[in-house]
Design a protein around this motif. Sequence first.
Motif, PDB file in Angstrom:
ATOM      1  N   LEU A 124     -11.188  -8.618  -3.229  1.00 33.50           N
ATOM      2  CA  LEU A 124     -11.403  -7.806  -4.433  1.00 33.50           C
ATOM      3  C   LEU A 124     -10.442  -8.199  -5.554  1.00 33.50           C
ATOM      4  O   LEU A 124     -10.103  -7.391  -6.411  1.00 33.50           O
ATOM      5  CB  LEU A 124     -11.206  -6.326  -4.075  1.00 33.50           C
ATOM      6  CG  LEU A 124     -12.204  -5.766  -3.053  1.00 33.50           C
ATOM      7  CD1 LEU A 124     -11.798  -4.374  -2.605  1.00 33.50           C
ATOM      8  CD2 LEU A 124     -13.619  -5.747  -3.608  1.00 33.50           C
ATOM      9  N   TYR A 184     -11.241  -7.376  -9.240  1.00 25.53           N
ATOM     10  CA  TYR A 184     -10.993  -5.969  -9.573  1.00 25.53           C
ATOM     11  C   TYR A 184      -9.507  -5.740  -9.851  1.00 25.53           C
ATOM     12  O   TYR A 184      -9.137  -5.079 -10.825  1.00 25.53           O
ATOM     13  CB  TYR A 184     -11.420  -5.056  -8.420  1.00 25.53           C
ATOM     14  CG  TYR A 184     -12.893  -5.049  -8.139  1.00 25.53           C
ATOM     15  CD1 TYR A 184     -13.735  -4.106  -8.722  1.00 25.53           C
ATOM     16  CD2 TYR A 184     -13.460  -5.985  -7.274  1.00 25.53           C
ATOM     17  CE1 TYR A 184     -15.092  -4.086  -8.453  1.00 25.53           C
ATOM     18  CE2 TYR A 184     -14.822  -5.968  -7.004  1.00 25.53           C
ATOM     19  CZ  TYR A 184     -15.633  -5.024  -7.597  1.00 25.53           C
ATOM     20  OH  TYR A 184     -16.981  -5.006  -7.339  1.00 25.53           O
ATOM     21  N   GLU A 185      -8.670  -6.280  -8.988  1.00 27.24           N
ATOM     22  CA  GLU A 185      -7.225  -6.080  -9.121  1.00 27.24           C
ATOM     23  C   GLU A 185      -6.697  -6.676 -10.420  1.00 27.24           C
ATOM     24  O   GLU A 185      -5.868  -6.062 -11.104  1.00 27.24           O
ATOM     25  CB  GLU A 185      -6.511  -6.692  -7.906  1.00 27.24           C
ATOM     26  CG  GLU A 185      -6.853  -5.981  -6.602  1.00 27.24           C
ATOM     27  CD  GLU A 185      -6.455  -6.782  -5.376  1.00 27.24           C
ATOM     28  OE1 GLU A 185      -5.947  -7.920  -5.550  1.00 27.24           O
ATOM     29  OE2 GLU A 185      -6.654  -6.301  -4.251  1.00 27.24           O
ATOM     30  N   LYS A 213      -7.868  -4.613 -13.409  1.00 23.97           N
ATOM     31  CA  LYS A 213      -7.102  -3.369 -13.483  1.00 23.97           C
ATOM     32  C   LYS A 213      -5.752  -3.632 -14.149  1.00 23.97           C
ATOM     33  O   LYS A 213      -5.301  -2.863 -15.006  1.00 23.97           O
ATOM     34  CB  LYS A 213      -6.903  -2.779 -12.092  1.00 23.97           C
ATOM     35  CG  LYS A 213      -6.014  -1.539 -12.092  1.00 23.97           C
ATOM     36  CD  LYS A 213      -5.972  -0.854 -10.743  1.00 23.97           C
ATOM     37  CE  LYS A 213      -5.032   0.341 -10.829  1.00 23.97           C
ATOM     38  NZ  LYS A 213      -5.190   1.268  -9.697  1.00 23.97           N
ATOM     39  N   LEU A 257     -17.992  -1.945  -8.012  1.00 22.26           N
ATOM     40  CA  LEU A 257     -17.405  -1.593  -6.719  1.00 22.26           C
ATOM     41  C   LEU A 257     -18.339  -0.677  -5.939  1.00 22.26           C
ATOM     42  O   LEU A 257     -18.449  -0.764  -4.714  1.00 22.26           O
ATOM     43  CB  LEU A 257     -16.049  -0.908  -6.927  1.00 22.26           C
ATOM     44  CG  LEU A 257     -15.182  -0.680  -5.683  1.00 22.26           C
ATOM     45  CD1 LEU A 257     -14.918  -2.000  -4.971  1.00 22.26           C
ATOM     46  CD2 LEU A 257     -13.863  -0.018  -6.062  1.00 22.26           C
ATOM     47  N   GLY A 288      -4.099   0.198   0.690  1.00 26.40           N
ATOM     48  CA  GLY A 288      -4.591  -0.086  -0.653  1.00 26.40           C
ATOM     49  C   GLY A 288      -4.313   1.010  -1.657  1.00 26.40           C
ATOM     50  O   GLY A 288      -4.493   0.811  -2.859  1.00 26.40           O
ATOM     51  N   TYR A 336     -10.008   5.650  -3.214  1.00 24.90           N
ATOM     52  CA  TYR A 336      -9.737   4.225  -3.387  1.00 24.90           C
ATOM     53  C   TYR A 336     -10.613   3.619  -4.481  1.00 24.90           C
ATOM     54  O   TYR A 336     -10.135   2.840  -5.316  1.00 24.90           O
ATOM     55  CB  TYR A 336      -9.962   3.488  -2.067  1.00 24.90           C
ATOM     56  CG  TYR A 336      -9.755   1.996  -2.168  1.00 24.90           C
ATOM     57  CD1 TYR A 336      -8.465   1.458  -2.151  1.00 24.90           C
ATOM     58  CD2 TYR A 336     -10.833   1.115  -2.293  1.00 24.90           C
ATOM     59  CE1 TYR A 336      -8.263   0.094  -2.257  1.00 24.90           C
ATOM     60  CE2 TYR A 336     -10.642  -0.241  -2.396  1.00 24.90           C
ATOM     61  CZ  TYR A 336      -9.353  -0.755  -2.378  1.00 24.90           C
ATOM     62  OH  TYR A 336      -9.152  -2.102  -2.489  1.00 24.90           O
ATOM     63  N   TYR A 360      -9.320   4.702  -7.760  1.00 22.68           N
ATOM     64  CA  TYR A 360      -8.012   4.098  -8.031  1.00 22.68           C
ATOM     65  C   TYR A 360      -8.139   2.621  -8.386  1.00 22.68           C
ATOM     66  O   TYR A 360      -7.568   2.155  -9.382  1.00 22.68           O
ATOM     67  CB  TYR A 360      -7.095   4.273  -6.817  1.00 22.68           C
ATOM     68  CG  TYR A 360      -5.750   3.615  -6.965  1.00 22.68           C
ATOM     69  CD1 TYR A 360      -4.800   4.121  -7.861  1.00 22.68           C
ATOM     70  CD2 TYR A 360      -5.416   2.485  -6.226  1.00 22.68           C
ATOM     71  CE1 TYR A 360      -3.558   3.511  -8.005  1.00 22.68           C
ATOM     72  CE2 TYR A 360      -4.182   1.875  -6.369  1.00 22.68           C
ATOM     73  CZ  TYR A 360      -3.262   2.390  -7.259  1.00 22.68           C
ATOM     74  OH  TYR A 360      -2.034   1.784  -7.400  1.00 22.68           O
ATOM     75  N   LEU A 361      -8.902   1.862  -7.589  1.00 19.85           N
ATOM     76  CA  LEU A 361      -9.056   0.433  -7.867  1.00 19.85           C
ATOM     77  C   LEU A 361      -9.795   0.209  -9.185  1.00 19.85           C
ATOM     78  O   LEU A 361      -9.554  -0.771  -9.885  1.00 19.85           O
ATOM     79  CB  LEU A 361      -9.803  -0.262  -6.722  1.00 19.85           C
ATOM     80  CG  LEU A 361      -9.960  -1.779  -6.842  1.00 19.85           C
ATOM     81  CD1 LEU A 361      -8.607  -2.472  -6.970  1.00 19.85           C
ATOM     82  CD2 LEU A 361     -10.736  -2.347  -5.656  1.00 19.85           C
ATOM     83  N   SER A 362     -10.682   1.146  -9.535  1.00 21.76           N
ATOM     84  CA  SER A 362     -11.410   1.044 -10.802  1.00 21.76           C
ATOM     85  C   SER A 362     -10.540   1.410 -11.999  1.00 21.76           C
ATOM     86  O   SER A 362     -10.970   1.259 -13.141  1.00 21.76           O
ATOM     87  CB  SER A 362     -12.641   1.966 -10.772  1.00 21.76           C
ATOM     88  OG  SER A 362     -13.502   1.644  -9.717  1.00 21.76           O
ATOM     89  N   ASP A 363      -9.349   1.912 -11.742  1.00 19.23           N
ATOM     90  CA  ASP A 363      -8.418   2.366 -12.778  1.00 19.23           C
ATOM     91  C   ASP A 363      -8.928   3.606 -13.505  1.00 19.23           C
ATOM     92  O   ASP A 363      -8.544   3.875 -14.639  1.00 19.23           O
ATOM     93  CB  ASP A 363      -8.086   1.264 -13.782  1.00 19.23           C
ATOM     94  CG  ASP A 363      -6.665   1.420 -14.343  1.00 19.23           C
ATOM     95  OD1 ASP A 363      -5.812   2.014 -13.655  1.00 19.23           O
ATOM     96  OD2 ASP A 363      -6.411   0.971 -15.469  1.00 19.23           O
ATOM     97  N   ASP A 376      -4.922   6.923 -11.597  1.00 20.54           N
ATOM     98  CA  ASP A 376      -3.715   6.145 -11.300  1.00 20.54           C
ATOM     99  C   ASP A 376      -2.597   7.129 -10.998  1.00 20.54           C
ATOM    100  O   ASP A 376      -2.746   8.337 -11.212  1.00 20.54           O
ATOM    101  CB  ASP A 376      -3.345   5.265 -12.493  1.00 20.54           C
ATOM    102  CG  ASP A 376      -2.409   4.134 -12.101  1.00 20.54           C
ATOM    103  OD1 ASP A 376      -2.078   4.014 -10.900  1.00 20.54           O
ATOM    104  OD2 ASP A 376      -2.017   3.361 -12.979  1.00 20.54           O
TER     105      ASP A 376
END
Length: 207
Positions: free
Chosen positions: A13, A16-17, A20, A99, A113, A172, A175-178, A181
């Motif tokens: 991913l 994505y990271e 973000k 995602l 994660g 998750y 969070y990963l999608s921002d 946070d």
Amino acid sequence: MMDKGLKGNLHGLVVYEILKRINHSNTTGVLFVKSGNSIGSIYIKDKQIVYAKYKMANENESLKEIFLLKSGEYNWQENLPPIRETINYFIPEVLYRQLKETIGSVNINLVSGLPDYNKKLILSPEFGKFGGNLNFTASELTILDSVRKGATINYLLRPPDIIKEEALKSIYMLYLSDIIDIEENREKKEKGTSESAMVDRLKGFGV
């Protein structure tokens, strides 16, 4: 802060990271990807994706193809203006949509994660601008409502009738999608932006 010439290998991913991180840095630039003989790009301006291209696909299909890449290389180049602006999506809304389609096919360690379970969560500052464009589940809406009130991950997992694995997956994804946070990450970002602006102002006075 983002490295101006951030490079690396495509895997898992990572796209994505990286996006973000770009969203946190609020910079203009291009995320280039290369897989085999194909080169793609995602142009970002003012926290928004304004153009994307991969092979001969249109912008939306190009984004899907880039997010699906599992091998190759990426290269972030800051301060490159967009060659054109044909779409207008906030980064978190694109991350969430993509995602949502792929999370079922990805092996994720949800525990490692996620950030500290005791830290206060906060919504994206731009949520009011893009949140209405997304189809959240009832569980995700409950999480977002609790985050508005300053919940922690531990608080979100507290209800006795909750299915923790499903709740962690929803947290998750957000969070990963921002979209959400931890509060201190936003504070660090704002502090860094403020300090950078101060340095620029001092330069104007010959400091």
